[in-house]
Write an enzyme that holds these catalytic residues in place. Structure first.
Site, PDB file in Angstrom:
ATOM      1  N   GLU A  18      -1.349  -8.707   4.356  1.00 35.86           N
ATOM      2  CA  GLU A  18      -0.947  -9.154   5.701  1.00 35.86           C
ATOM      3  C   GLU A  18      -2.156  -9.212   6.548  1.00 35.86           C
ATOM      4  OE1 GLU A  18      -1.065  -6.025   4.737  1.00 35.86           O
ATOM      5  OE2 GLU A  18      -2.295  -4.909   5.991  1.00 35.86           O
ATOM      6  N   HIS A  62      -3.769  -4.994   0.897  1.00 28.60           N
ATOM      7  CA  HIS A  62      -3.223  -5.551   2.054  1.00 28.60           C
ATOM      8  C   HIS A  62      -3.095  -6.882   2.482  1.00 28.60           C
ATOM      9  CE1 HIS A  62      -2.560  -1.727   3.848  1.00 28.60           C
ATOM     10  NE2 HIS A  62      -3.416  -1.359   2.923  1.00 28.60           N
ATOM     11  N   CYS A 105       0.863  -1.169  -0.102  1.00 26.07           N
ATOM     12  CA  CYS A 105       0.106   0.039  -0.027  1.00 26.07           C
ATOM     13  C   CYS A 105       0.772   1.324  -0.025  1.00 26.07           C
ATOM     14  CB  CYS A 105      -1.032  -0.029   1.060  1.00 26.07           C
ATOM     15  SG  CYS A 105      -2.473   1.017   0.708  1.00 26.07           S
TER      16      CYS A 105
END
Ligand SMILES: N[C@@H](CCC(=O)NCCCC(=O)O)C(=O)O
Length: 252
Positions: A222, A220, A112
């Site tokens: 993660e 994202h 990002c």
């Protein structure tokens, strides 16, 4: 073999009248569990810090997302109140860090804001407030206090054929989350587009002919690393690259 060490970029936050160097724990857990590596938070001390001395000790770099925006002055535009907040200390640390890690062949995973920093570090520009641009969807996070809702899957992306992302995830389109107001404008030197959204927003890039593993995503991975297939594969691939780099580094 000992686990690879991964530098993680930090935001500078003012808490109780002090500057703190902070990372959201989802990135740390994703590195620990998804990449089977040891995350080490790198303070955003900018030019005070010898970045090469830090990079000498590690096997990878993760540039995290953040609500702050890269300062437009860094790509020839004018910062505005409404385009903030900014994080100059983070900019001053992460842009040179990414450039240096790539030059040295140290594996990089930029997420990002991290992808936007990579683009600017390599001479590219950013579109700001893309939700106001004709033909662009709104890529901002849903309005919610619930993080699972904010990071929910939002839209499909197309994987560019024959690139690094296809090697890791395959060619099939898949859905990603979306929490950003900015996007890649002019592509930085040597960057290759690896994925795009239906409205043309660049969703992933890599570095052509990079000496090491470099992948950057606008979404994202993660956040859903324990449950989402593509997210798991991305952190596993980064961990494999960091392990391979560590083996070479420790053999020297
Ligand atoms: N500020 C930039 C980068 C967006 C980003 O990194 N988002 C991650 C944090 C998301 C959140 O918690 O709101 C942009 O807006 O494009």
């Amino acid at each position: 073999m000992t686990k690879p060490l991964v530098l993680v970029t930090a935001d500078v936050k003012s808490i109780d009248g002090f500057n703190w160097h902070a990372v959201i724990s989802t990135y740390l857990h994703a590195i620990l569990k998804g990449s089977d590596a040891i995350p080490m938070i790198l303070p955003s001390l900018g030019v005070e810090m010898d970045l090469d001395a830090a990079l000498d000790q590690v096997d990878g770099v993760v540039a995290t997302g953040a609500r702050s925006n890269v300062n437009p002055q860094l790509y020839g535009e004018v910062p505005t109140e409404e385009n903030g907040p900014y994080d100059p200390d983070r900019d001053a640390t992460t842009l040179p860090l990414l450039k240096r890690a790539i030059e040295r062949g140290i594996p990089v995973f930029a997420i990002c804001r991290g992808m936007q920093e990579l683009n600017v570090a390599l001479g590219g520009t950013l579109h700001t407030e893309i939700q106001a641009m004709t033909g662009r969807r709104d890529h901002r996070a849903p309005q919610s206090d619930n993080q699972d809702e904010r990071f929910r899957i939002a839209h499909p992306i197309e994987v560019a054929p024959g690139g690094c992302l296809e090697k890791v995830l395959g060619a099939e389109p898949f859905e990603v989350n979306s929490l950003h107001r900015q996007a890649v404008g002019d592509l930085g030197n040597g960057l290759t587009i690896e994925a795009q959204a239906e409205d043309g927003t660049v969703e992933a890039v890599s570095v052509k002919d990079s000496p090491g593993y470099v992948l950057a995503t606008q979404w994202h991975p993660e956040y859903w690393v324990t449950t989402d297939g593509p997210s798991k594969k991305l952190f596993a691939a980064f961990g494999d690259a960091a392990r391979a780099y560590r083996e070479k580094r420790l053999a020297l």
